[in-house]
Design an enzyme around this catalytic site. Structure first.
Site, PDB file in Angstrom:
ATOM      1  N   ASN A   1       5.962   7.746   9.825  1.00 17.34           N
ATOM      2  CA  ASN A   1       4.918   8.715   9.512  1.00 17.34           C
ATOM      3  C   ASN A   1       5.361  10.155   9.579  1.00 17.34           C
ATOM      4  O   ASN A   1       4.705  11.028   9.043  1.00 17.34           O
ATOM      5  CB  ASN A   1       3.749   8.526  10.485  1.00 17.34           C
ATOM      6  CG  ASN A   1       3.221   7.109  10.414  1.00 17.34           C
ATOM      7  OD1 ASN A   1       2.705   6.693   9.389  1.00 17.34           O
ATOM      8  ND2 ASN A   1       3.398   6.354  11.487  1.00 17.34           N
TER       9      ASN A   1
ATOM     10  N   TYR B   1      39.243  21.189 -15.594  1.00 13.84           N
ATOM     11  CA  TYR B   1      37.963  20.595 -15.998  1.00 13.84           C
ATOM     12  C   TYR B   1      38.184  19.683 -17.190  1.00 13.84           C
ATOM     13  O   TYR B   1      38.667  20.125 -18.240  1.00 13.84           O
ATOM     14  CB  TYR B   1      36.945  21.685 -16.375  1.00 13.84           C
ATOM     15  CG  TYR B   1      35.686  21.066 -16.947  1.00 13.84           C
ATOM     16  CD1 TYR B   1      34.936  20.173 -16.185  1.00 13.84           C
ATOM     17  CD2 TYR B   1      35.282  21.333 -18.255  1.00 13.84           C
ATOM     18  CE1 TYR B   1      33.805  19.560 -16.708  1.00 13.84           C
ATOM     19  CE2 TYR B   1      34.134  20.724 -18.780  1.00 13.84           C
ATOM     20  CZ  TYR B   1      33.410  19.845 -18.001  1.00 13.84           C
ATOM     21  OH  TYR B   1      32.296  19.228 -18.515  1.00 13.84           O
TER      22      TYR B   1
ATOM     23  N   LYS C   1      33.976  14.817 -16.068  1.00 16.00           N
ATOM     24  CA  LYS C   1      32.658  14.345 -16.469  1.00 16.00           C
ATOM     25  C   LYS C   1      32.811  13.564 -17.761  1.00 16.00           C
ATOM     26  O   LYS C   1      33.469  14.051 -18.688  1.00 16.00           O
ATOM     27  CB  LYS C   1      31.715  15.540 -16.689  1.00 16.00           C
ATOM     28  CG  LYS C   1      30.301  15.132 -17.015  1.00 16.00           C
ATOM     29  CD  LYS C   1      29.659  15.961 -18.112  1.00 16.00           C
ATOM     30  CE  LYS C   1      30.217  15.672 -19.485  1.00 16.00           C
ATOM     31  NZ  LYS C   1      29.447  16.245 -20.594  1.00 16.00           N
TER      32      LYS C   1
ATOM     33  N   ARG D   1       1.761  13.748   7.510  1.00 13.53           N
ATOM     34  CA  ARG D   1       2.599  14.133   8.646  1.00 13.53           C
ATOM     35  C   ARG D   1       4.059  14.378   8.268  1.00 13.53           C
ATOM     36  O   ARG D   1       4.881  14.708   9.105  1.00 13.53           O
ATOM     37  CB  ARG D   1       2.489  13.054   9.747  1.00 13.53           C
ATOM     38  CG  ARG D   1       1.122  13.022  10.426  1.00 13.53           C
ATOM     39  CD  ARG D   1       0.881  11.735  11.207  1.00 13.53           C
ATOM     40  NE  ARG D   1       0.433  10.638  10.350  1.00 13.53           N
ATOM     41  CZ  ARG D   1       0.184   9.400  10.786  1.00 13.53           C
ATOM     42  NH1 ARG D   1       0.343   9.103  12.057  1.00 13.53           N
ATOM     43  NH2 ARG D   1      -0.223   8.464   9.936  1.00 13.53           N
TER      44      ARG D   1
ATOM     45  N   LEU E   1       0.864  -1.186   0.000  1.00 18.27           N
ATOM     46  CA  LEU E   1       0.000   0.000   0.000  1.00 18.27           C
ATOM     47  C   LEU E   1       0.898   1.233   0.000  1.00 18.27           C
ATOM     48  O   LEU E   1       1.594   1.514   0.978  1.00 18.27           O
ATOM     49  CB  LEU E   1      -0.898   0.009   1.237  1.00 18.27           C
ATOM     50  CG  LEU E   1      -1.782  -1.236   1.438  1.00 18.27           C
ATOM     51  CD1 LEU E   1      -2.680  -1.056   2.659  1.00 18.27           C
ATOM     52  CD2 LEU E   1      -2.618  -1.539   0.199  1.00 18.27           C
TER      53      LEU E   1
ATOM     54  N   ASN F   1      34.299  21.902 -23.916  1.00 22.90           N
ATOM     55  CA  ASN F   1      33.576  20.829 -24.614  1.00 22.90           C
ATOM     56  C   ASN F   1      32.235  21.276 -25.170  1.00 22.90           C
ATOM     57  O   ASN F   1      31.616  20.562 -25.925  1.00 22.90           O
ATOM     58  CB  ASN F   1      33.372  19.639 -23.662  1.00 22.90           C
ATOM     59  CG  ASN F   1      32.610  20.012 -22.405  1.00 22.90           C
ATOM     60  OD1 ASN F   1      32.688  21.147 -21.933  1.00 22.90           O
ATOM     61  ND2 ASN F   1      31.864  19.070 -21.865  1.00 22.90           N
TER      62      ASN F   1
ATOM     63  N   SER G   1      50.266  24.457 -18.254  1.00 23.40           N
ATOM     64  CA  SER G   1      49.255  25.067 -17.388  1.00 23.40           C
ATOM     65  C   SER G   1      48.410  26.098 -18.125  1.00 23.40           C
ATOM     66  O   SER G   1      48.856  26.706 -19.100  1.00 23.40           O
ATOM     67  CB  SER G   1      49.939  25.773 -16.215  1.00 23.40           C
ATOM     68  OG  SER G   1      50.600  24.813 -15.439  1.00 23.40           O
TER      69      SER G   1
ATOM     70  N   ASN H   1      -0.545  -2.539  15.999  1.00 27.57           N
ATOM     71  CA  ASN H   1      -0.607  -3.189  14.695  1.00 27.57           C
ATOM     72  C   ASN H   1       0.550  -2.700  13.823  1.00 27.57           C
ATOM     73  O   ASN H   1       0.729  -1.506  13.634  1.00 27.57           O
ATOM     74  CB  ASN H   1      -1.959  -2.820  14.070  1.00 27.57           C
ATOM     75  CG  ASN H   1      -2.044  -3.178  12.599  1.00 27.57           C
ATOM     76  OD1 ASN H   1      -1.467  -4.175  12.164  1.00 27.57           O
ATOM     77  ND2 ASN H   1      -2.774  -2.373  11.842  1.00 27.57           N
TER      78      ASN H   1
HETATM   79  C1  UD1 Z   1      -1.779   2.126   9.721  1.00 24.13           C
HETATM   80  C2  UD1 Z   1      -2.794   1.256  10.445  1.00 24.13           C
HETATM   81  C3  UD1 Z   1      -2.431   1.197  11.914  1.00 24.13           C
HETATM   82  C4  UD1 Z   1      -1.026   0.668  12.097  1.00 24.13           C
HETATM   83  C5  UD1 Z   1      -0.031   1.484  11.273  1.00 24.13           C
HETATM   84  C6  UD1 Z   1       1.297   0.765  11.297  1.00 24.13           C
HETATM   85  C7  UD1 Z   1      -4.882   1.630   9.210  1.00 24.13           C
HETATM   86  C8  UD1 Z   1      -6.220   2.239   9.231  1.00 24.13           C
HETATM   87  N1  UD1 Z   1      -4.109   1.826  10.278  1.00 24.13           N
HETATM   88  O1  UD1 Z   1      -1.922   3.417  10.260  1.00 24.13           O
HETATM   89  O2  UD1 Z   1      -3.319   0.323  12.587  1.00 24.13           O
HETATM   90  O3  UD1 Z   1      -0.664   0.694  13.455  1.00 24.13           O
HETATM   91  O4  UD1 Z   1      -0.469   1.597   9.904  1.00 24.13           O
HETATM   92  O5  UD1 Z   1       2.314   1.514  10.743  1.00 24.13           O
HETATM   93  O6  UD1 Z   1      -4.519   0.971   8.268  1.00 24.13           O
HETATM   94  N2  UD1 Z   1      -2.287   4.144   2.065  1.00 24.13           N
HETATM   95  C9  UD1 Z   1      -2.856   3.949   0.828  1.00 24.13           C
HETATM   96  N3  UD1 Z   1      -4.067   4.504   0.561  1.00 24.13           N
HETATM   97  C10 UD1 Z   1      -4.746   5.242   1.474  1.00 24.13           C
HETATM   98  C11 UD1 Z   1      -4.180   5.431   2.734  1.00 24.13           C
HETATM   99  C12 UD1 Z   1      -2.951   4.872   3.014  1.00 24.13           C
HETATM  100  O7  UD1 Z   1      -2.268   3.284  -0.027  1.00 24.13           O
HETATM  101  O8  UD1 Z   1      -5.846   5.706   1.142  1.00 24.13           O
HETATM  102  C13 UD1 Z   1      -0.976   3.556   2.348  1.00 24.13           C
HETATM  103  C14 UD1 Z   1       0.062   4.593   2.744  1.00 24.13           C
HETATM  104  O9  UD1 Z   1       0.786   5.036   1.623  1.00 24.13           O
HETATM  105  C15 UD1 Z   1       0.935   3.841   3.742  1.00 24.13           C
HETATM  106  C16 UD1 Z   1       0.023   2.760   4.292  1.00 24.13           C
HETATM  107  O10 UD1 Z   1      -1.083   2.686   3.433  1.00 24.13           O
HETATM  108  O11 UD1 Z   1       2.036   3.246   3.125  1.00 24.13           O
HETATM  109  C17 UD1 Z   1      -0.422   3.077   5.699  1.00 24.13           C
HETATM  110  O12 UD1 Z   1      -1.118   4.302   5.709  1.00 24.13           O
HETATM  111  P1  UD1 Z   1      -0.928   5.362   6.869  1.00 24.13           P
HETATM  112  O13 UD1 Z   1      -1.819   6.508   6.584  1.00 24.13           O
HETATM  113  O14 UD1 Z   1       0.486   5.616   7.122  1.00 24.13           O
HETATM  114  O15 UD1 Z   1      -1.572   4.534   8.090  1.00 24.13           O
HETATM  115  P2  UD1 Z   1      -1.280   4.746   9.623  1.00 24.13           P
HETATM  116  O16 UD1 Z   1      -2.069   5.898  10.122  1.00 24.13           O
HETATM  117  O17 UD1 Z   1       0.167   4.740   9.873  1.00 24.13           O
HETATM  118 CA    CA Z   2       1.866   4.710   8.644  1.00 29.95          CA
END
Ligand code: UD1
Ligand code: CA
Length: 458
Positions: A232, A371, A356, A17, A10, A391, A410, A174
């Protein structure tokens, strides 16, 4: 890894943040994007069964990983991690996977081997949904694990956590790594709602939905494994980088590399440093770099995607990118070797020399203020202080060739395209616009004239 298991990363989130326009998964740790670590970890066990959900900054993410073309899934609007999974569900079903490992793209230090073990365990356990948890002193903004009286685990996001109904926070959180049995998830995935504090569709809600359906939910606690922490914000990014950096340096020391000022040496995960080499901090050795045995890198150097041969010395404050420094060469102090700079065995470049796309032949020297661009310099040639290969004519780049054993006086300008023959000598201060034959002497400057002053100073 069993071919019926696919993997999904994902990577569509913005990373709010991080306060940046750059997608979070492209932020670097020791010179490599976070996502690269995740993909590296998965590509061994999963090969071409790794799919990546992209959304925010999709173009730049896809451009960074062209090998994954055809395996990107676009999540146009980032409505949450559960929604991201929904977006790639068609791809999962088309591929015919029985299980999928889902990994958050912001967990770069998760080890591929560890993930493999997690998958094997979850499969052996016949889990419908398994996920990794870690134990922290403070649960922070991570999703918290809640277990009911029967021991069934579910995940409650920090924002939605309420001690009255969920009980005291335990610090078990998690990690954002899940193994899903496709048939079991299929019946609940599209039942996710966004009725929560963030208004997002959470993948984490699947634990509760699967549990309610009588499915088998397994939370695998990995103790204090900090490698599984999601990144994050800037503080978490640099903390992860520091932890990996220290580990890499420690490993180098262990394998026989002398790392001086080890706390200030940054070596990327793909760099290879041979036993017997010496690296002095502060310095960076990043990308696909290799440093040979007996080579020395002095302090304040920055080396990326470059090769440093056995016994070569990179003197302090030098900057190398896509350069190749042969065995027993010396570069710097203050050398700048740009892409395509090739120093052959025993050659030297000194202070304030920039190269280069140029080859410096074996034993050749350019010791000061020079150079060399688009140039080929023969073995043993001597390029004097202040030599410039001109060059670029404003439109095109042209080549300069200097023959073996030639001597360039030189402050010479070599206006390319131009060739100075083998063993030729160019007088200091020349502007060379025409080829110089082998063993000839070229003087290309106004002759000095001496005249009597009209009026001597009083
Ligand atoms: C998420 C988990 C949380 C866990 C944490 C661990 C959820 C709701 N929460 O929170 O329980 O403790 O990860 O690090 O999943 N992303 C997408 N599409 C979206 C939103 C996010 O692809 O719409 C991807 C982000 O790029 C990221 C990952 O999912 O790589 C996690 O998303 P992020 O927003 O960082 O979740 P957390 O708030 O950290
Ligand atoms: Ca995260």
């Amino acid at each position: 890894m069993n071919k019926s298991v696919g993997a999904i990363v994902l990577a569509a989130g913005k990373g709010t943040r991080m306060y940046s326009d750059q997608p979070k998964v492209l932020r670097s740790i020791l010179g490599e994007p976070m996502l690269g670590y995740v993909l590296d970890g998965l590509s061994g066990p999963f090969q071409d069964r790794v799919h990546v959900v992209v959304g925010f900054g999709a173009q730049s993410v896809m451009k960074a990983y062209p090998a994954y073309e055809g395996r990107f899934v676009l999540q146009e609007q980032q409505l949450g991690t559960g929604h991201a999974l929904q977006c790639c569900w068609d791809a999962v079903k088309t591929a015919g996977y029985e299980h999928v490992l889902v990994v958050n793209g912001d967990v770069p230090l998760a080890d591929g081997k560890d993930l493999e073990i997690f998958v094997e365990q979850a499969l052996a356990d016949a889990a419908d949904l398994a996920f990794l948890t870690i134990q922290l002193d403070e649960a922070g903004s991570y999703g918290r694990i809640v277990r009911d009286a029967a021991g069934l685990a579910r995940i409650v996001e920090a924002k939605d956590y309420d001690e009255t109904s969920h009980g005291p926070v335990t610090g078990e959180i998690n990690a954002g790594i899940y193994l899903l049995r496709v048939a079991a998830i299929d019946s609940v995935l599209f039942n996710l709602t966004n009725a929560n504090r963030s208004g997002e569709f959470y993948i984490t809600d699947l634990a509760e939905l699967v549990g309610q359906n009588g499915g088998r939910v397994v939370a695998v606690n990995r103790g204090r494994d900090e490698n599984l922490l999601g990144i994050n914000n800037p503080r978490e990014l640099v903390a992860a980088e520091e932890s990996l950096r220290a580990r890499i340096v420690d490993n180098l020391l262990e394998t026989g590399v002398v790392v001086r000022q080890p706390g200030t040496v940054r070596v990327g995960p793909h760099a290879v440093i041979a036993p017997g080499a010496e690296i002095c901090g502060p310095c960076d050795v990043l990308g696909q770099s290799s440093i040979g045995p007996r080579a020395v890198v002095e302090p304040h150097c920055w080396i990326k995607d470059s090769e440093v041969g056995a016994g070569a010395v990179i003197h302090a404050f030098s900057h190398l990118e896509k350069a190749s420094v042969g065995p027993d060469c010396h570069a710097g102090p203050y050398a700048r070797l740009r892409p395509g700079a090739v120093m052959m065995e025993g050659s030297r470049v000194g202070n304030f020399v920039e190269m280069k796309k140029s080859v410096l032949g074996p034993g050749a020297k350019a010791s000061h203020l020079t150079y060399l661009g688009d140039a080929e310099i023969g073995a043993g040639a001597n390029v004097g202080a202040g030599t410039i290969t001109c060059n670029y004519d404003g439109t095109h780049k042209h080549k300069t060739t200097i023959g073996a054993g030639a001597f360039i006086g030189s402050n010479t300008a070599l206006v390319a395209p131009v060739t100075v023959g083998e063993g030729a000598l160019v007088a200091a201060g020349s502007v060379v616009t025409e080829d110089v034959p082998d063993h000839a002497l070229a003087i290309a400057r106004g002759r000095q004239v001496i005249k009597t002053r009209r009026k001597n100073p009083a």
